[in-house]
Scaffold this active site. Structure first.
Site, PDB file in Angstrom:
ATOM      1  N   ARG A   1     -38.713-104.971 -31.374  1.00 44.90           N
ATOM      2  CA  ARG A   1     -37.289-104.691 -31.260  1.00 44.90           C
ATOM      3  C   ARG A   1     -36.592-105.547 -30.200  1.00 44.90           C
ATOM      4  O   ARG A   1     -35.350-105.523 -30.108  1.00 44.90           O
ATOM      5  CB  ARG A   1     -37.059-103.207 -30.944  1.00 44.90           C
ATOM      6  CG  ARG A   1     -37.550-102.252 -32.018  1.00 44.90           C
ATOM      7  CD  ARG A   1     -36.935-100.868 -31.854  1.00 44.90           C
ATOM      8  NE  ARG A   1     -35.497-100.898 -32.046  1.00 44.90           N
ATOM      9  CZ  ARG A   1     -34.688 -99.857 -31.858  1.00 44.90           C
ATOM     10  NH1 ARG A   1     -35.199 -98.703 -31.447  1.00 44.90           N
ATOM     11  NH2 ARG A   1     -33.388 -99.949 -32.065  1.00 44.90           N
TER      12      ARG A   1
ATOM     13  N   HIS B   1     -37.370 -90.353 -27.008  1.00 45.45           N
ATOM     14  CA  HIS B   1     -36.120 -90.724 -26.360  1.00 45.45           C
ATOM     15  C   HIS B   1     -35.373 -89.448 -25.975  1.00 45.45           C
ATOM     16  O   HIS B   1     -35.465 -88.429 -26.666  1.00 45.45           O
ATOM     17  CB  HIS B   1     -35.220 -91.523 -27.315  1.00 45.45           C
ATOM     18  CG  HIS B   1     -35.466 -92.990 -27.333  1.00 45.45           C
ATOM     19  ND1 HIS B   1     -35.193 -93.770 -28.437  1.00 45.45           N
ATOM     20  CD2 HIS B   1     -35.928 -93.852 -26.386  1.00 45.45           C
ATOM     21  CE1 HIS B   1     -35.485 -95.032 -28.174  1.00 45.45           C
ATOM     22  NE2 HIS B   1     -35.940 -95.105 -26.940  1.00 45.45           N
TER      23      HIS B   1
ATOM     24  N   ARG C   1     -40.439 -94.441 -23.081  1.00 43.87           N
ATOM     25  CA  ARG C   1     -39.816 -95.743 -23.312  1.00 43.87           C
ATOM     26  C   ARG C   1     -39.217 -96.318 -22.021  1.00 43.87           C
ATOM     27  O   ARG C   1     -39.743 -97.260 -21.460  1.00 43.87           O
ATOM     28  CB  ARG C   1     -38.736 -95.638 -24.401  1.00 43.87           C
ATOM     29  CG  ARG C   1     -39.278 -95.247 -25.782  1.00 43.87           C
ATOM     30  CD  ARG C   1     -40.125 -96.339 -26.404  1.00 43.87           C
ATOM     31  NE  ARG C   1     -40.544 -96.009 -27.757  1.00 43.87           N
ATOM     32  CZ  ARG C   1     -39.813 -96.218 -28.851  1.00 43.87           C
ATOM     33  NH1 ARG C   1     -38.604 -96.731 -28.746  1.00 43.87           N
ATOM     34  NH2 ARG C   1     -40.285 -95.903 -30.043  1.00 43.87           N
TER      35      ARG C   1
ATOM     36  N   CYS D   1     -28.826 -91.882 -33.038  1.00 43.35           N
ATOM     37  CA  CYS D   1     -29.515 -93.161 -32.969  1.00 43.35           C
ATOM     38  C   CYS D   1     -28.694 -94.281 -33.601  1.00 43.35           C
ATOM     39  O   CYS D   1     -28.748 -95.431 -33.157  1.00 43.35           O
ATOM     40  CB  CYS D   1     -30.878 -93.076 -33.665  1.00 43.35           C
ATOM     41  SG  CYS D   1     -32.137 -92.180 -32.757  1.00 43.35           S
TER      42      CYS D   1
ATOM     43  N   ASP E   1     -34.991-102.154 -37.372  1.00 44.65           N
ATOM     44  CA  ASP E   1     -34.510-101.014 -36.584  1.00 44.65           C
ATOM     45  C   ASP E   1     -33.175-101.289 -35.909  1.00 44.65           C
ATOM     46  O   ASP E   1     -32.717-100.483 -35.089  1.00 44.65           O
ATOM     47  CB  ASP E   1     -35.542-100.623 -35.524  1.00 44.65           C
ATOM     48  CG  ASP E   1     -36.727 -99.883 -36.118  1.00 44.65           C
ATOM     49  OD1 ASP E   1     -36.566 -99.283 -37.195  1.00 44.65           O
ATOM     50  OD2 ASP E   1     -37.807 -99.904 -35.501  1.00 44.65           O
TER      51      ASP E   1
END
Length: 292
Positions: free
Chosen positions: A116, A191, A162, A285, A91
């Protein structure tokens, strides 16, 4: 086209057409972006509703779509710097989650998902090596431009899935800008950058149903002329878009949103990012903006 009625004494009303005000002229500004090629892209785990490890992923297609996105930015006159991707971090292509830069100040990231977490150090080292020695690394969970959106006046700060609410105060201290907290309530829009983007200073586009009632009131008060996206455009991550003040790079499936931003005087630039969407990402993103 609107109309106005004129009435003289003793006469029937006379209705005359009045042309609607033209959309304001939109002016692009050259931007600097940081990106990371999806050379090691995969969907190996599930940390958002978009991810399905059972669904096949075409890495070559993901790389091709990413390169086309990078080429679009460059054709629009923007500078694109690139971070070298690291094996085992599928990612890392979603560079927006790895830092927030406002006025040359850099606030790094701290990921909620352990898969991540190592990405943050890779991006910190890139900033340190490229003229940003004072990178502040957060103590609270902070997924950077995933949940932080700079409007030119305020840092809109998302929470709910998050980024920790306490990270909003950290961001204000590190970046020295006013922070407006917004709560996300739909797990599909985990997000802030999946539910809102900045078109130009004082103008945003967002999907109201992604936010809590109080956050919707805040957004309506700050941005009364905002573009409101519908379910169809939100559901293809159409709001995971990037604007330079005139050109709006957004997923090609977001046709209604594209038509609306064009009506507001912007130029829609559709891109195919369908392979990366399998991991819950879109143009934004993939794009961390460096604001010096």
């Amino acid at each position: 086209m609107t109309s106005v009625s004129l009435v003289a004494p003793g006469d029937a009303p006379l209705t005359l057409p009045v042309a609607a005000a033209p959309a304001p002229a939109r002016v692009p500004t050259a931007r600097r972006y940081l990106m990371c090629e999806p050379r090691h892209f995969a969907v190996e785990y599930r940390i958002n509703p978009w991810m399905d490890p059972e669904q096949p992923v075409d890495v070559e297609l993901a790389v091709r779509q990413w390169r086309e996105l990078k080429g679009v930015y460059e054709a629009l006159g923007h500078r694109v710097d690139v971070v070298e991707p690291a094996p085992g971090l599928p990612d890392m292509v979603f560079a927006a989650n790895s830092g927030t830069v406002v006025g040359g100040r850099v606030l790094g990231s701290r990921f909620r998902a352990p898969q991540r977490a190592p990405e943050a150090e890779h991006f910190r080292r890139w900033f340190e090596a490229n003229g940003y020695p004072g990178v502040v690394m957060p103590e609270r969970i902070n997924e950077a431009e995933g949940d932080f959106t700079w409007t030119g006046r305020y840092l809109l700060a998302g929470t709910g899935f998050r980024t920790d609410p306490a990270a909003h105060a950290e961001a204000q201290e590190a970046l020295g800008v006013p922070v407006v907290s917004l709560r996300l309530v739909d797990p599909r829009y985990y997000h802030l950058d999946t539910a809102l983007f900045v078109l130009a200073e004082d103008l945003v586009a967002y999907y109201p149903q992604a936010f809590s009632p109080g956050s919707r009131e805040v957004l309506a008060g700050l941005f009364p002329d905002a573009v409101l996206a519908d379910e169809r455009d939100a559901a293809c991550l159409g709001l995971n878009a990037v604007s330079d003040g005139r050109n709006v790079v957004l997923p090609l499936e977001a046709r209604g949103l594209a038509a609306e931003v064009e009506r507001r005087g912007f130029t829609a630039v559709p891109v195919d990012i369908s392979e990366l969407r399998k991991s819950g990402g879109g143009p934004k993103c993939c794009t961390l903006e460096i604001r010096d």
